[in-house]
Scaffold this active site. Structure first.
Site, PDB file in Angstrom:
ATOM      1  N   CYS A 121      48.499  33.085  46.490  1.00 14.59           N
ATOM      2  CA  CYS A 121      47.703  33.304  45.284  1.00 14.59           C
ATOM      3  C   CYS A 121      47.963  32.174  44.288  1.00 14.59           C
ATOM      4  CB  CYS A 121      47.981  34.642  44.626  1.00 14.59           C
ATOM      5  SG  CYS A 121      47.621  36.076  45.643  1.00 14.59           S
ATOM      6  N   TRP A 149      45.216  35.877  47.777  1.00 14.63           N
ATOM      7  CA  TRP A 149      45.647  36.067  49.154  1.00 14.63           C
ATOM      8  C   TRP A 149      45.821  37.564  49.338  1.00 14.63           C
ATOM      9  CZ3 TRP A 149      49.977  37.723  52.024  1.00 14.63           C
ATOM     10  CH2 TRP A 149      50.094  37.213  53.326  1.00 14.63           C
ATOM     11  N   LYS A 162      55.386  24.966  64.214  1.00 19.33           N
ATOM     12  CA  LYS A 162      54.364  24.024  63.773  1.00 19.33           C
ATOM     13  C   LYS A 162      53.092  24.156  64.618  1.00 19.33           C
ATOM     14  CE  LYS A 162      55.791  22.231  60.198  1.00 19.33           C
ATOM     15  NZ  LYS A 162      56.256  23.597  59.983  1.00 19.33           N
ATOM     16  N   ARG A 209      48.195  26.898  48.329  1.00 13.93           N
ATOM     17  CA  ARG A 209      49.010  28.108  48.265  1.00 13.93           C
ATOM     18  C   ARG A 209      48.504  29.186  49.216  1.00 13.93           C
ATOM     19  NH1 ARG A 209      52.483  28.358  43.998  1.00 13.93           N
ATOM     20  NH2 ARG A 209      52.420  30.622  43.916  1.00 13.93           N
ATOM     21  N   GLU A 260      51.261  27.346  63.660  1.00 17.75           N
ATOM     22  CA  GLU A 260      50.668  27.282  62.323  1.00 17.75           C
ATOM     23  C   GLU A 260      49.384  26.468  62.296  1.00 17.75           C
ATOM     24  OE1 GLU A 260      54.128  27.348  58.969  1.00 17.75           O
ATOM     25  OE2 GLU A 260      54.133  25.615  60.297  1.00 17.75           O
ATOM     26  N   HIS A 318      66.224  33.897  82.551  1.00 19.12           N
ATOM     27  CA  HIS A 318      66.524  35.325  82.403  1.00 19.12           C
ATOM     28  C   HIS A 318      65.283  36.107  81.990  1.00 19.12           C
ATOM     29  CE1 HIS A 318      70.776  34.670  83.050  1.00 19.12           C
ATOM     30  NE2 HIS A 318      70.765  33.691  82.153  1.00 19.12           N
ATOM     31  N   LYS A 345      51.414  28.775  51.099  1.00 17.50           N
ATOM     32  CA  LYS A 345      52.490  27.807  50.923  1.00 17.50           C
ATOM     33  C   LYS A 345      53.736  28.463  50.342  1.00 17.50           C
ATOM     34  CE  LYS A 345      54.229  23.623  50.826  1.00 17.50           C
ATOM     35  NZ  LYS A 345      54.567  22.967  52.097  1.00 17.50           N
ATOM     36  N   ASN A 399      49.436  37.582  40.326  1.00 18.40           N
ATOM     37  CA  ASN A 399      50.116  37.275  41.579  1.00 18.40           C
ATOM     38  C   ASN A 399      51.238  38.279  41.755  1.00 18.40           C
ATOM     39  OD1 ASN A 399      48.491  35.036  41.741  1.00 18.40           O
ATOM     40  ND2 ASN A 399      50.128  33.551  41.404  1.00 18.40           N
ATOM     41  N   GLY A 400      51.479  38.719  42.990  1.00 20.06           N
ATOM     42  CA  GLY A 400      52.578  39.640  43.236  1.00 20.06           C
ATOM     43  C   GLY A 400      52.085  40.993  43.706  1.00 20.06           C
ATOM     44  N   GLU A 419      61.435  25.034  65.363  1.00 17.92           N
ATOM     45  CA  GLU A 419      60.545  24.484  64.340  1.00 17.92           C
ATOM     46  C   GLU A 419      59.310  23.865  64.985  1.00 17.92           C
ATOM     47  OE1 GLU A 419      58.871  22.977  60.750  1.00 17.92           O
ATOM     48  OE2 GLU A 419      60.063  24.722  61.342  1.00 17.92           O
TER      49      GLU A 419
END
Length: 608
Positions: free
Chosen positions: A2, A75, A485, A27, A488, A504, A603, A101-102, A481
């Site tokens: 947001c 968002w 990536k 964001r 994403e 395994h 973000k 926001n929140g 990582e």
């Protein structure tokens, strides 16, 4: 997650608000809207989708002349993305508009109370209840109305409010969500982050939790939770607007990949003196490390992955147990942590809700805390006992690249510092490692030379629907990582496995043509990793090997070899990630993905 922007001043508000919203696109959002005050009423436009949709809708509608207003990118949390659920939200009378926001945790209780008094909800959001509650508490004094409102609200929030009855005024407040105030000449702004204000001013105030600010064209007044005026430090942005622009690159992500040598150099160079780490300015003295029992590293996503690399290096250098934990899991585990322990919290924004909660849990038990963050005066930086800034500059792409690399280099410095303080590294060893760390920017620059090679490989494999990343030790941490990536950016399903664990169970998923990317940079583990790679190659996998060894493609081992520069194995994660970032970028390009704004991602994740 947001974005809020607000403007009051001498210019037309709509262009300023739209420009600010465009700067906050990174964001993450799924709808957008603005509300401005004009002709004794509020004018509201909002829409599902991109800011361009909002921009077009405003142009078609017209009549939005005003010098005061607020804007928002949402968002979705409460209620699906839609025009109705988009912010701003209006009060019952239509005289008050609010952006938020929140998450309001007790919104259902407030909603039921308001409905019993005749208030009708038009959206599915938790935000709308705040607009109605504020109006119910408003008896002519907007400041008092906001003070009374936040007393009844539980949860996290950053709020921006305008009222048609006060056409040249914005009110704002926050709790556990970032909000800054841009201080200009004859104009002032509110925003979630600096890029939204920097075109107008470089001077800003960081609003603290439970503080309230009133903005007019003439100035900014800040109050504490009791309504008393307080003085706030005005800070100055130390980078210019060009740092938040693409600079000729097609996407922010590729620009930020290329900026990694500078991000690492800026982070480490001022902190190494005579080939020894000098972190006293960050509050990291020998005493912090000398007698600690355990180190806990907490972070989310890529920040956690830097912590996994950091765990390997710190344990080797300082010989102290290190646990790297997903921040959202940490405080619910009833962690065994106390005054003899150290907690390192890693966050690019310094506002990540789960990481802040984990750090606060550690502090509650008496542990010392270190924040590794990229944003000056962020919440984590203010609340931690010590802060080590990563000087990566503004990172706009949602998927981190340069901030991740800067975090790695900061953890390397902590590892050497801790080893020296505990006597587990000699001065000569510390000199060697610091020399290696100082060489990283040039080695990363050399690793950037794999770009064309990786672009070709991405063109061959971009149609894959699944991929696996393998490695041992630090290579396994780096593989996690690399896998994130790819998920994403390209939306390809991918998993990272410790190479020795593959047999395994997971090897059952390997079939003809399965893409496997293997990292092998540690000489001690090299042969073991090659043995694991052979097992997937024998089952028909297409294998890309990332290594610093001189090796040619071998039908029994791999189809392609990507050579990165040689360096000390402890720091290899800084180099092996470079071709992996390129791979995710170009895979996303060939699949037509939105590189800088991947779907459903944000973000700065400021809700739990």
């Amino acid at each position: 997650m947001c974005g809020i922007v607000g403007y009051v001043g001498k210019e037309q508000a709509v262009p300023v608000l739209l420009q600010g919203l465009y700067k906050l696109e990174y964001r993450g959002y799924d709808s957008a809207g603005i509300a401005v005050i004009g002709n004794d009423c509020l004018k509201l436009v909002k829409t599902k989708g991109r800011i361009k949709n909002l921009d077009d809708k405003i142009a078609q509608q017209g009549g939005m002349e005003s010098t005061c207003g607020i804007g928002h990118t949402r968002w979705a949390t409460h209620g699906c993305p839609s025009d109705i659920n988009a912010h701003p939200h209006l009060s019952k009378s239509g005289r008050v508009a609010i952006v938020h926001n929140g998450i309001i945790e007790n919104y259902l209780d407030i909603k039921q109370m308001l409905q019993s008094k005749g208030y009708e909800m038009k959206s599915q959001t938790d935000t709308e209840v705040v607009a109605h509650l504020f109006e119910m508490n408003n008896h002519g004094d907007l400041l008092q109305a906001l003070l009374d409102t936040v007393k009844e609200v539980r949860g996290s929030y950053a709020l921006g409010i305008v009222s048609a009855d006060h056409p040249q005024q914005i009110l704002c407040t926050k709790r556990d969500n970032p909000l800054i105030i841009g201080v200009g000449e004859g104009e002032n702004m509110i925003a979630s982050d600096i890029p939204a204000i920097i075109a107008k001013t470089k001077r800003y105030i960081v609003l603290g939790d439970n503080e309230i600010a009133k903005l007019t064209p003439e100035g900014v007044t800040v109050y504490n939770a009791y309504g008393q005026k307080i003085e706030k430090e005005i800070q100055t942005v130390d980078w210019d607007i060009s740092s938040a622009e693409k600079g000729g690159y097609e996407h922010f992500m590729i620009k930020e990949i290329m900026e990694q040598p500078k991000a690492i150099r800026d982070t480490v160079s001022p902190r190494i003196d005579k080939l020894l780490p000098n972190l006293e300015e960050s509050g990291l003295t020998d005493d912090i490390f000398r007698n600690i029992r355990n180190i806990h590293i907490v972070g989310c996503g890529s920040a956690l992955h830097t912590g996994l690399v950091g765990r390997e290096v710190i344990e080797r250098f300082a010989r102290v147990p290190v646990v790297a934990t997903i921040a959202s899991e940490f405080r619910y585990r009833q962690p065994i942590i106390g005054p003899e322990d150290l907690c390192i919290a890693i966050s690019q924004s310094g506002e990540t809700a789960d990481t802040l909660a984990a750090m606060r849990e550690a502090k509650k038990h008496g542990a010392k805390t270190i924040a590794v963050v990229n944003v000056v005066s962020s919440t984590a930086a203010r609340e931690a006992d010590s802060v080590l800034y990563t000087w990566a500059g503004p990172e706009i792409a949602v998927a981190t690249t340069k901030a991740y690399s800067a975090q790695l280099s900061a953890l390397y410095l902590i590892a050497v510092k801790a080893g020296l303080a505990r006597g587990t590294l000699t001065v000569e060893q510390a000199n060697h490692y610091c020399e290696q760390i100082l060489a990283l920017p040039d080695l990363v620059k050399e690793a950037l030379g794999t770009q064309k090679e990786i672009q070709y490989l991405a063109s061959k494999f971009s149609n894959k629907q699944s991929a696996f990343f393998l490695g041992r030790g630090i290579d396994f941490a780096a593989a996690q990582e690399a896998s994130l990536k790819l998920k994403e950016i390209s939306y390809i399903h991918s998993e990272a496995y410790a190479a020795g664990e593959l047999k395994h169970g997971t090897i059952s998923l390997i079939e003809e043509g399965t893409l496997v990317v293997a990292l092998a940079t540690d000489p001690v583990l090299y042969e073991k990793t090659l043995s694991n790679i052979k097992s997937v190659k024998a089952r028909g996998a297409s294998v890309i090997l990332i290594t610093d060894e001189e090796i040619a493609p071998d039908p029994e081992i791999c189809d392609y070899v990507v050579k990165i520069p040689e360096c000390d194995p402890f720091f290899s994660a800084s180099l092996s990630i470079i071709p992996m970032q390129f791979l995710s970028y170009y895979m996303g390009i060939y699949r037509g993905c939105d590189i800088d704004k991947p779907r459903n991602l944000a973000k700065s994740v400021t809700v739990e």
